[in-house]
Design a protein around this motif. Sequence first.
Motif, mmCIF file in Angstrom:
data_model
loop_
_atom_site.group_PDB
_atom_site.id
_atom_site.type_symbol
_atom_site.label_atom_id
_atom_site.label_comp_id
_atom_site.label_asym_id
_atom_site.label_seq_id
_atom_site.Cartn_x
_atom_site.Cartn_y
_atom_site.Cartn_z
ATOM 1 N N ALA A 56 0.834 -1.214 0.000
ATOM 2 C CA ALA A 56 0.000 0.000 0.000
ATOM 3 C C ALA A 56 0.859 1.251 0.000
ATOM 4 O O ALA A 56 0.571 2.222 -0.717
ATOM 5 C CB ALA A 56 -0.925 -0.005 1.218
ATOM 6 N N ASN A 57 1.943 1.238 0.778
ATOM 7 C CA ASN A 57 2.841 2.396 0.809
ATOM 8 C C ASN A 57 3.539 2.605 -0.529
ATOM 9 O O ASN A 57 3.811 3.748 -0.921
ATOM 10 C CB ASN A 57 3.872 2.208 1.921
ATOM 11 C CG ASN A 57 3.284 2.428 3.312
ATOM 12 O OD1 ASN A 57 2.578 3.392 3.547
ATOM 13 N ND2 ASN A 57 3.566 1.514 4.224
ATOM 14 N N CYS A 59 2.178 1.614 -3.485
ATOM 15 C CA CYS A 59 1.138 1.939 -4.470
ATOM 16 C C CYS A 59 0.682 3.386 -4.405
ATOM 17 O O CYS A 59 0.322 3.982 -5.436
ATOM 18 C CB CYS A 59 -0.069 1.027 -4.278
ATOM 19 S SG CYS A 59 0.156 -0.666 -4.844
ATOM 20 N N GLU A 60 0.662 3.958 -3.211
ATOM 21 C CA GLU A 60 0.119 5.315 -3.100
ATOM 22 C C GLU A 60 0.947 6.327 -3.887
ATOM 23 O O GLU A 60 0.480 7.414 -4.185
ATOM 24 C CB GLU A 60 -0.001 5.726 -1.643
ATOM 25 C CG GLU A 60 1.289 5.969 -0.910
ATOM 26 C CD GLU A 60 1.050 6.607 0.456
ATOM 27 O OE1 GLU A 60 -0.092 7.030 0.722
ATOM 28 O OE2 GLU A 60 2.007 6.684 1.245
ATOM 29 N N ARG A 68 -7.047 4.699 -10.823
ATOM 30 C CA ARG A 68 -7.896 4.012 -9.851
ATOM 31 C C ARG A 68 -9.198 3.546 -10.519
ATOM 32 O O ARG A 68 -9.735 2.476 -10.182
ATOM 33 C CB ARG A 68 -8.204 4.934 -8.674
ATOM 34 C CG ARG A 68 -9.038 4.267 -7.580
ATOM 35 C CD ARG A 68 -9.244 5.163 -6.360
ATOM 36 N NE ARG A 68 -8.048 5.237 -5.535
ATOM 37 C CZ ARG A 68 -7.261 6.288 -5.448
ATOM 38 N NH1 ARG A 68 -7.542 7.383 -6.172
ATOM 39 N NH2 ARG A 68 -6.204 6.290 -4.672
ATOM 40 N N LEU A 96 -6.595 0.783 -0.712
ATOM 41 C CA LEU A 96 -6.349 1.791 -1.748
ATOM 42 C C LEU A 96 -7.628 2.364 -2.345
ATOM 43 O O LEU A 96 -7.571 3.275 -3.174
ATOM 44 C CB LEU A 96 -5.500 1.180 -2.877
ATOM 45 C CG LEU A 96 -4.099 0.716 -2.495
ATOM 46 C CD1 LEU A 96 -3.421 0.062 -3.696
ATOM 47 C CD2 LEU A 96 -3.253 1.878 -1.982
ATOM 48 N N ASP A 372 2.773 5.701 5.965
ATOM 49 C CA ASP A 372 1.364 6.083 5.895
ATOM 50 C C ASP A 372 0.441 4.921 6.257
ATOM 51 O O ASP A 372 -0.593 5.108 6.880
ATOM 52 C CB ASP A 372 1.027 6.602 4.503
ATOM 53 C CG ASP A 372 1.620 7.978 4.234
ATOM 54 O OD1 ASP A 372 1.992 8.658 5.215
ATOM 55 O OD2 ASP A 372 1.728 8.372 3.065
ATOM 56 N N ARG A 387 -3.997 3.763 9.000
ATOM 57 C CA ARG A 387 -3.446 4.746 8.045
ATOM 58 C C ARG A 387 -3.334 6.090 8.717
ATOM 59 O O ARG A 387 -4.248 6.503 9.441
ATOM 60 C CB ARG A 387 -4.337 4.841 6.809
ATOM 61 C CG ARG A 387 -3.796 5.767 5.744
ATOM 62 C CD ARG A 387 -4.676 5.783 4.511
ATOM 63 N NE ARG A 387 -4.053 6.555 3.441
ATOM 64 C CZ ARG A 387 -4.572 6.719 2.226
ATOM 65 N NH1 ARG A 387 -5.742 6.154 1.945
ATOM 66 N NH2 ARG A 387 -3.957 7.430 1.324
#
Length: 388
Positions: A56-57, A59-60, A68, A96, A372, A387
Motif C-alpha cells: 500500500a505504501n 502503491c500510493e 484508480r 487503496l 502512511d 493509516r
Amino acid sequence: MSVGIDKMSFFSSDMYLDMVDLANARNEDPNKYLIGIGQKKQAVIPNTQDVVTMAANACEKIIDDDNRKKIDLIIFGTETGVDNSKSAAIYLQNMLGLSRRARAFEVKQACYGATAGLQMAKEYVTNHPDKQALVIGADIARYGIKTPGEVTQGGGAMAMVVSSNPSMLEFEGPSTFYSDDIMDFWRPLYRTEAVVDGHYSNDVYVKFFKNTWDEYKKITGLSIDDFKAMTFHLPYTKMGIKGLRAILNEADEDKQEHLKQEFEYGRKYNENVGNLYTGSLYLNVLSLLNNSTDLQTGDRIGLFSYGSGAQGEFFSMKLKDGFKNDQLADQIDTDLKNRKRVSVEEYERIFNNWIPIKDGDINLDYENDSADFFLKGVKNHQRIYGRK
C-alpha cells in the motif's frame, strides 16, 4: 498497440543494518559480505509492516484518480502472505479504495510470483486495452539470527501498473521458461524463516538462466549484442553477477564492459536494501532505469526471473519515452539516504519481535512507524490495519 509497465514504485522500511556492522558482530571479514555477497546494507522491517502495508505504501506513489478507475485486475505476488486463505490483494484493494468490480488474488511460486502476475496482466490488458492491472511483488526475507542466510535478508514492495501504450516499458516478443521440482529453498507452514541450500540454489539459478537464455536466442534470433542491459532476480547482488558472467563470453570486450557497467547501475538499490524475494528483479529494473546514464528510448533490456523450487523465465522489454521518472528517483534516493542506521542489537531485537505463528491477540507499537500505512495488531484472528 503496445502493452507494458506504465508506472513503477518501491517502498521499504526506514531502518537499515550496515553489513560491516553485521560482519564485525559475526566475526567475519566485512569483504565477505561487501564483495563476496555484494551487499552493503539491509532493510530492517518492523513488525508494524507486513507485505500488505508495504504494498500500500508503494502503491500510493503511483495510484491516482485516473488509474484508480481503470484498474480492475490486482495480482499480488508474495511468499510472505498474511493468511493461508484470504489473499493480500483483497486487503490491498480495500486500503487503496480500488474498484470492487475487480479481480483480486495472490500468486505464489517463491521469488517468481510477481513475474507470473506481470505475464497474466500482460495478457489481460492485451485483451482489454482500456483497462489496467496492478501487479505487486512484496516480501520480507527472513533466515534467522546467525544463520548462513542472515546476510541476504531484507524486505520491501514493488508496485507496477500495466497498461496499453505504457510510458515506461513495453513487452517485446515471447518469453522462455523452465521449471523443475527441486529443494533449493522452501519455507514450511510452521516457520517464519526460510530453509535454504545456498550452494545448490546458486548452481540451479545459473542453470535456469542459461536454459531460458539459450532457448530465447533460438526462438527469437536475437543475441547478446541486441541488449543494452541485463537485469536479474537479485536475492543478493553477487548472484546476478554470476548469471551475467555465464553469458559474457558471447560478447566482445567492449560489449562486456558495457553490460557490466549497466549491471552496476542496476544493483545500486538492491545492494542497499537486500532481498525482496518477488520484488527483487523489478527493484533491479527500477534501479537501472533511474541510475544508468546511457539508456535511451527504444533500448532493449533482458529480464531473468527466478523462483526457487523452481521456476525460471527470461523475457525482454523496450524502453519508452517516459522510462525515467526523475521525481520518483529523487524520492527513492532521499528515502534511502534518510533511513535510520540500527545497531546489530537493535536489529536482533526487532527480528525476534516478529509476530509469531500462533493464536492470540497482539497490540503493536505502531505510533513510532513513520509510514502512511501500518499494522496495528491482531484481534480475534484478524489483522488490524491503520493509516495516518
